[in-house]
Each structure stands twice: as structure tokens, then as C-alpha cells.
Design a protein around this motif. Structure first.
Motif, short mmCIF file in Angstrom:
data_model
loop_
_atom_site.label_atom_id
_atom_site.label_comp_id
_atom_site.label_asym_id
_atom_site.label_seq_id
_atom_site.Cartn_x
_atom_site.Cartn_y
_atom_site.Cartn_z
N SER A 49 6.66 -2.87 6.50
CA SER A 49 6.76 -4.17 5.86
C SER A 49 6.30 -4.12 4.41
O SER A 49 5.69 -3.14 3.96
N LEU A 50 6.55 -5.22 3.71
CA LEU A 50 6.04 -5.34 2.35
C LEU A 50 4.52 -5.40 2.33
O LEU A 50 3.89 -4.99 1.35
N VAL A 51 3.92 -5.86 3.39
CA VAL A 51 2.46 -5.82 3.49
C VAL A 51 1.97 -4.38 3.43
O VAL A 51 0.98 -4.07 2.74
N ASP A 52 2.67 -3.49 4.12
CA ASP A 52 2.32 -2.07 4.07
C ASP A 52 2.46 -1.52 2.65
O ASP A 52 1.58 -0.82 2.15
N VAL A 53 3.58 -1.84 2.01
CA VAL A 53 3.84 -1.31 0.68
C VAL A 53 2.79 -1.78 -0.31
O VAL A 53 2.31 -1.00 -1.15
N VAL A 54 2.40 -3.04 -0.22
CA VAL A 54 1.36 -3.56 -1.12
C VAL A 54 0.03 -2.85 -0.87
O VAL A 54 -0.70 -2.53 -1.82
N ARG A 55 -0.28 -2.56 0.37
CA ARG A 55 -1.51 -1.82 0.66
C ARG A 55 -1.47 -0.43 0.04
O ARG A 55 -2.44 0.02 -0.58
N TRP A 56 -0.34 0.25 0.19
CA TRP A 56 -0.22 1.62 -0.33
C TRP A 56 -0.20 1.67 -1.85
O TRP A 56 -0.70 2.63 -2.44
N MET A 57 0.40 0.67 -2.50
CA MET A 57 0.72 0.77 -3.92
C MET A 57 -0.09 -0.18 -4.81
O MET A 57 0.01 -0.10 -6.03
N ALA A 58 -0.86 -1.06 -4.21
CA ALA A 58 -1.61 -2.03 -5.01
C ALA A 58 -3.08 -2.08 -4.62
O ALA A 58 -3.95 -1.64 -5.36
N SER A 59 -3.37 -2.58 -3.42
CA SER A 59 -4.78 -2.82 -3.08
C SER A 59 -5.58 -1.55 -2.89
O SER A 59 -6.73 -1.45 -3.35
N LEU A 62 -1.05 -22.79 -14.61
CA LEU A 62 0.23 -22.45 -14.00
C LEU A 62 0.07 -22.44 -12.49
O LEU A 62 -0.95 -21.96 -11.97
N VAL A 63 1.08 -22.95 -11.80
CA VAL A 63 1.16 -22.80 -10.34
C VAL A 63 2.43 -22.06 -10.01
O VAL A 63 3.52 -22.42 -10.50
N VAL A 64 2.31 -21.01 -9.22
CA VAL A 64 3.45 -20.26 -8.74
C VAL A 64 3.59 -20.53 -7.25
O VAL A 64 2.65 -20.29 -6.47
N LYS A 65 4.76 -21.03 -6.86
CA LYS A 65 5.02 -21.37 -5.46
C LYS A 65 6.02 -20.38 -4.89
O LYS A 65 7.05 -20.09 -5.51
N ALA A 66 5.74 -19.89 -3.70
CA ALA A 66 6.62 -18.91 -3.06
C ALA A 66 6.65 -19.15 -1.55
O ALA A 66 5.59 -19.29 -0.94
N ARG A 67 7.82 -19.21 -0.99
CA ARG A 67 7.94 -19.35 0.47
C ARG A 67 7.54 -18.06 1.17
O ARG A 67 7.22 -18.07 2.36
N ARG A 68 7.59 -16.95 0.43
CA ARG A 68 7.14 -15.67 0.97
C ARG A 68 6.22 -15.02 -0.06
O ARG A 68 6.60 -14.85 -1.23
N ALA A 69 5.02 -14.67 0.36
CA ALA A 69 4.07 -13.98 -0.53
C ALA A 69 3.21 -13.08 0.32
O ALA A 69 2.84 -13.42 1.45
N VAL A 70 2.87 -11.90 -0.23
CA VAL A 70 1.98 -10.98 0.46
C VAL A 70 0.55 -11.31 0.03
O VAL A 70 0.16 -11.08 -1.11
N VAL A 71 -0.18 -11.87 0.99
CA VAL A 71 -1.57 -12.27 0.76
C VAL A 71 -2.42 -11.61 1.83
O VAL A 71 -2.27 -11.90 3.02
N GLY A 72 -3.28 -10.70 1.41
CA GLY A 72 -4.07 -9.95 2.38
C GLY A 72 -3.16 -9.13 3.28
O GLY A 72 -2.29 -8.40 2.82
#
Length: 445
Positions: A352-362, A5-15
Motif C-alpha cells: 500500500s501507499l502506507v508502506d511506501v510512505v514508511r519506507w521513503m518518508a517516515s 492554508l487548509v488542504v482537504k483530501a479524501r485520501r491521505a496517508v496519516v500514520g
């Protein structure tokens, strides 16, 4: 190598960035993260809509499933379905309020047997530290629990007693010896003033559990962490005045992290009507000024993470008809709503969503040793979320997937819609059946 599977996104939180990407997935793992325009050979391709952002699956390390023993409060099927609907792909189950509590290897096996075949997301387990099981901690750790939960005051259920000072010190020394993480409900029972609870008045309930009850207990955790050398984590911090002691302790070498919860970042005591027992939780939701200090601490990195403390019960136990804060069960069900609730507040404050991903995922994933989750990176498990950050909705408890339709968020407009959640590269859906795995600490990378 061709991907499944390939998932393509114009916006993605990576690192630490939000970028356009193509994500290649094979056998449930991410095998490529490339530019959006690069063509990756794959059996199937999915492209997110322009109003959607690709996020890693969230990791919620603080969920009370309650099964077995109090399954009418919540169960593995309903809790994990709610988690998936909220973009959470891994949960860690707390050792209470199930019966038996997860304080022995035998009880852990009962819990795992109850969960087997019911989970829509991956599930790991905390062990419990109580006065009678110091000798059981090493065996529980070897059996795969991710650490130990303890209370420094009455837990609210008789089968899970709290640790007094000497027992807490002994448990911390044992955690240091075996390399385990101790997670602590940090309130000081001697500073709880139950006589101030006044039936339906929220102000009475709030006054009964002052800031100092958290502050003194947090200082105790830091002191024991320094003395023992054990790793510690303070759960559901609400008192912003405890943060300075944490900063000082960390500078002194204490391996202590701290979480807060979506309800402490969303609500304020001044907005809670008398009799609204759906807002009862411990420690309590405090004033708006305290809430803003928590947000500032998150932005500054003094608070490490945000997890749900999903703590459900039946409507009867919430005393919704009578509104008595003294008699109502304390706990807020939010595993499905954590992401939109936190994003609503974060966006309003310029985060930002980068912040939210850090707090809630990584960060939660990293703290408990789940290094292959909570991020979009080659080698990580392909747990992904299709998230529409500008879509809004009004919370209807009947549409939530946890067992009892009780929610402090009822009627609140939130921003951010989870449109799809992938577990190991496959969309999660009730019609597909539960595909979640039961995790053990030693099995994680």
C-alpha cells in the motif's frame, strides 16, 4: 486559530492509515489534522481531486549532488528541482563526489556556500570518514553533519579513500564516543574480481561483484557496531543473502539499519542488454530472484527504507556510445523517479501507499533525527505531495530535471504521478525560485 492554508483530501496517508482529512497549515507547519468534513478557518483552501492522495514529503537521505568540483555531473539547483518533481522535500547530500569532499569543517563550509540560494528543497549534509580525518569527525559533527559516510573498498574517486579494517574500527569507536551515525558502502574489495569484467557484457560486470562481496562487508559492519557500540547504517544493499546476518546482528544488539534503492527493486540482471551502461551501479543490479527477496524483506521489515542513491554523471562518463562496463561510471540518477518506481512495484505486489510512505518518508526521517518530517501530523513541517496513484507515464529522460538526460528508466512505463509538491505549505515551482533551507543536525528537533 485560523490557518494560512487548509488542504482537504479524501485520501491521505496519516500514520499507519489512509483516511480522508483536512490539514491546517500555519507558518509552514501543520497545526491541525481533522476529518475531511470539518470546516477549518483558513485564508486559502485547496481540495485534492478524487484521483489524488495526499502524502507527506519524502526524505531522501542518499543523494550525490557533486557541487562544487564536479558540477557538470550535477548541481544543487538541478538535483533539488528533480527531487521536488519527485515528491522529495528533504535530501541529505553525500560527502563525495564533490571536490573538496566533505571531510573537514572547511570543506563543509565550501559545500554550504555552493548550495546557498540554489535549493528548491531542504538540504542537509553527511560528513565523510576517510583514513586521514579521524581527528576531524567530532568537529564536523558539531558543525551539523548528520553522520559520516565511509567506504570499505575503493570509492572510485581518489580524493575519498576507503577505510581498511583498523581505520574503520577506529572511526566506529569515535562515532560511538560522539553519538554519530556511520553510513557504510559495504562491499569487500578483496572479493571484487575485476578480471571478469568483459567490455559490454553485463554478465561479466555482475560476476565481478558477487553476492559475497556485500555479505562479507555487511558482516564486518555488524561486528564493528557490536564491538564499538556505534550506530551504523548500510547503504544501497542489493544482496538479499546479507539479510540474515543483519537480523542476527540486530538480535544481538547491533544498532544497524539498512536501505535499498528503487533500481534494485525495479530491474533485474536478466533484463539488462549488453552494452547498456546506463544500468551500471555498485553494487550491481542482481537477478530477478534476488529482487523478489528484497521486496519480501521490505514487507517483513528486514529492510528499513528505500532511498535513491542518486549518483549522476555526464553522458560521456556513462560511455553510452561504446557500452563498456569496465570504463563507464557507476551510478543511477533516480531522485525524481523513486516514488513512482517504488509505487509501481509495490502496487503490483499488494503493498500500500502506507508502506511506501514508511519506507521513503517516515523511516529515513526518523533514522537521521528529522522528527518533524516524513509524516502528516500536528507539529510537523508542512511538506506535502499531491500524488495520483493510478496515473501512468513513460519516462522520457529529456523531461527529467536532473542535469544530464541519462536514465536507466528511459522508456519504462511507471504508475504514479507527482502533480504538486509543497515545501512548508507553499507549492514548489521553478518560477517561484529556490526556497529550500540548509539543515544542520543540531537545528533539528
Amino acid at each position: 486559530m485560523a490557518a494560512d492554508l487548509v488542504v482537504k483530501a479524501r485520501r491521505a496517508v496519516v500514520g499507519r492509515r489512509e483516511i480522508p482529512v483536512s490539514v491546517g497549515i500555519s507558518r509552514g507547519r501543520i497545526v491541525a489534522v481533522t476529518s475531511y468534513d470539518e470546516e477549518l478557518p483558513a485564508a486559502t483552501s485547496v481540495t485534492l481531486d478524487d484521483d489524488e492522495v495526499l502524502l507527506p514529503g519524502l526524505v531522501d537521505t542518499h543523494v550525490h549532488v557533486n557541487e562544487p568540483g564536479r558540477t557538470e555531473w550535477e548541481g544543487f539547483a538541478t538535483a533539488t528541482a528533480a527531487a521536488a518533481a519527485g515528491g522529495v522535500t528533504t535530501i541529505l547530500d553525500m560527502p563525495l563526489n564533490s571536490i573538496p569532499p566533505t571531510t573537514t569543517v572547511a570543506a563543509l563550509e565550501i559545500k554550504r556556500a555552493a548550495a546557498e540560494g540554489q535549493c528548491f528543497v531542504d538540504v542537509g549534509f553527511w560528513g565523510g570518514a576517510v583514513p586521514s580525518n579521524l581527528a576531524d569527525l567530532a568537529a564536523l559533527h558539531d558543525a551539523g553533519v548528520f553522520g559520516f559516510k565511509c567506504f570499505l573498498l575503493d570509492s572510485g574517486v581518489p580524493e575519498f579513500p576507503h577505510l581498511e579494517e583498523a581505520a574503520f574500527g577506529a572511526a566506529m569507536r569515535e562515532c560511538a564516543r560522539i553519538g554519530a551515525l556511520m553510513v557504510v558502502h559495504a562491499e569487500d574489495g578483496a572479493l571484487i574480481e575485476e578480471h571478469l569484467v568483459d567490455g559490454p557484457r553485463y554478465s561479466g560486470f555482475l560476476a565481478s561483484r558477487p553476492h559475497e562481496s556485500e555479505d562479507v562487508a555487511v558482516a564486518r559492519v555488524i561486528r564493528q557496531a557490536l564491538q564499538s557500540g556505534a550506530k551504523a547504517h548500510v547503504v544501497h544493499l542489493c544482496s538479499a543473502t546479507a539479510l540474515e546476518a543483519i537480523r542476527v546482528g540486530q538480535r544481538a544488539g547491533a544498532d544497524v539499519t539498512v536501505e535499498t534503492c528503487p533500481h534494485y527493486l525495479t530491474f533485474a540482471a536478466e533484463q539488462i542488454d549488453d552494452g547498456s551502461t546506463e544500468f551500471k551501479c555498485c553494487p550491481p543490479i542482481r537477478e530477478a530472484g534476488n529482487r523478489e527477496q528484497l521486496w519480501s524483506a521490505l514487507e517483513a521489515g528486514d529492510l528499513d527504507m528505500v532511498v535513491s542513491d542518486h549518483s549522476p554523471c555526464t553522458a560521456t562518463l556513462k560511455r553510452l556510445g561504446e557500452g563498456d562496463f569496465g570504463r563507464a561510471w557507476g551510478g543511477i540518477s533516480s531522485v525524481q523517479l523513486g516514488l513512482p518506481a517504488v509505487w509501481t512495484g509495490a502496487r503490483a505486489r499488494g503493498c500500500s501507499l502506507v508502506d511506501v510512505v514508511r519506507w521513503m518518508a517516515s523511516t529515513p526521517a526518523s533514522r537521521v533525527g528529522l522528527s518533524d518530517r516524513g509524516r502528516i501530523a500536528v507539529g510537523a513541517q508542512a511538506d506535502l505531495v499531491r500524488f495520483a496513484p493510478d496515473a501512468s507515464f513513460v519516462v522520457d529522460p529529456v523531461r527529467l530535471k536532473h542535469r544530464n538526460p541519462v536514465s536507466a528508466y528511459a522508456g519504462l512505463e511507471l504508475v504514479g504521478e507527482v502533480r504538486e509538491t509543497w515545501l512548508r505549505g507553499v507549492p514548489v515551482g521553478d518560477e517561484d525560485g529556490p526556497r529550500g533551507r540548509l539543515l544542520a543536525r543540531e537545528e533539528t528537533p
